[in-house]
Design a protein around this motif. Structure first.
Motif, short mmCIF file in Angstrom:
data_model
loop_
_atom_site.label_atom_id
_atom_site.label_comp_id
_atom_site.label_asym_id
_atom_site.label_seq_id
_atom_site.Cartn_x
_atom_site.Cartn_y
_atom_site.Cartn_z
N ALA A 286 42.54 43.20 55.41
CA ALA A 286 42.64 44.66 55.51
C ALA A 286 43.79 45.17 54.64
O ALA A 286 43.65 46.21 53.97
N ALA A 287 44.91 44.45 54.63
CA ALA A 287 46.04 44.87 53.80
C ALA A 287 45.70 44.78 52.32
O ALA A 287 46.07 45.66 51.52
N MET A 288 44.98 43.73 51.93
CA MET A 288 44.58 43.59 50.53
C MET A 288 43.62 44.72 50.13
O MET A 288 43.74 45.28 49.04
N ALA A 289 42.68 45.05 51.00
CA ALA A 289 41.74 46.14 50.71
C ALA A 289 42.48 47.47 50.61
O ALA A 289 42.20 48.28 49.71
N ALA A 290 43.44 47.69 51.50
CA ALA A 290 44.21 48.93 51.46
C ALA A 290 45.02 49.02 50.17
O ALA A 290 45.12 50.09 49.55
N GLY A 291 45.59 47.92 49.75
CA GLY A 291 46.33 47.90 48.49
C GLY A 291 45.44 48.18 47.29
O GLY A 291 45.82 48.93 46.39
N LEU A 292 44.26 47.60 47.28
CA LEU A 292 43.31 47.84 46.18
C LEU A 292 42.87 49.30 46.16
O LEU A 292 42.82 49.92 45.08
N ILE A 293 42.58 49.84 47.32
CA ILE A 293 42.16 51.25 47.38
C ILE A 293 43.28 52.16 46.91
O ILE A 293 43.05 53.12 46.14
N ALA A 294 44.51 51.88 47.33
CA ALA A 294 45.64 52.69 46.88
C ALA A 294 45.84 52.57 45.38
O ALA A 294 46.10 53.56 44.69
N PHE A 295 45.71 51.37 44.85
CA PHE A 295 45.84 51.18 43.40
C PHE A 295 44.78 51.97 42.65
O PHE A 295 45.08 52.64 41.65
N LEU A 296 43.54 51.88 43.11
CA LEU A 296 42.46 52.61 42.44
C LEU A 296 42.66 54.12 42.55
O LEU A 296 42.36 54.86 41.60
N ALA A 297 43.18 54.59 43.67
CA ALA A 297 43.42 56.03 43.83
C ALA A 297 44.51 56.50 42.87
O ALA A 297 44.41 57.58 42.28
N VAL A 298 45.55 55.69 42.69
CA VAL A 298 46.63 56.06 41.78
C VAL A 298 46.12 56.09 40.34
O VAL A 298 46.52 56.93 39.52
N ARG A 299 45.21 55.19 40.01
CA ARG A 299 44.68 55.12 38.65
C ARG A 299 43.63 56.20 38.39
O ARG A 299 43.13 56.33 37.27
N GLY A 300 43.25 56.96 39.43
CA GLY A 300 42.29 58.04 39.25
C GLY A 300 40.85 57.59 39.34
O GLY A 300 39.94 58.30 38.89
#
Length: 85
Positions: free
Chosen positions: A64-78
């Motif tokens: 869950a933490a890895m998925a949250a990190g990936l989602i946050a990264f993708l959101a920051v990248r637009g």
């Protein structure tokens, strides 16, 4: 008792009685050790079960933490789902 056994026989009888008492104490110690070993094995099995459950929960939390990190990264990248189609 000294009159019946005499002075020479009394130490022998006392030694025999103490030897029998020591043997009984040893048997009791063996039974107690066996009971303690049985309880320890039951506790170990229970601990293994709880450790397995904790490991599964920790693995789920890690994913869950890895998925949250990936989602946050993708959101920051637009990144958005519209770019997929």
């Amino acid at each position: 008792m000294a009159g019946v056994w005499g002075e020479g026989g009394r130490p022998t009888v006392e030694h025999y009685v103490l030897k029998r008492k020591f043997a009984a104490d040893q048997r009791n110690a063996v039974v107690t050790a066996q009971q303690a070993a049985k309880v320890a094995m039951e506790q170990a099995a229970s601990a293994k079960l709880w450790a397995t459950a904790a490991f599964i929960i920790a693995a789920g939390a890690m994913l869950a933490a890895m998925a949250a990190g990936l989602i946050a990264f993708l959101a920051v990248r637009g990144f958005s789902l519209n770019t997929l189609w």
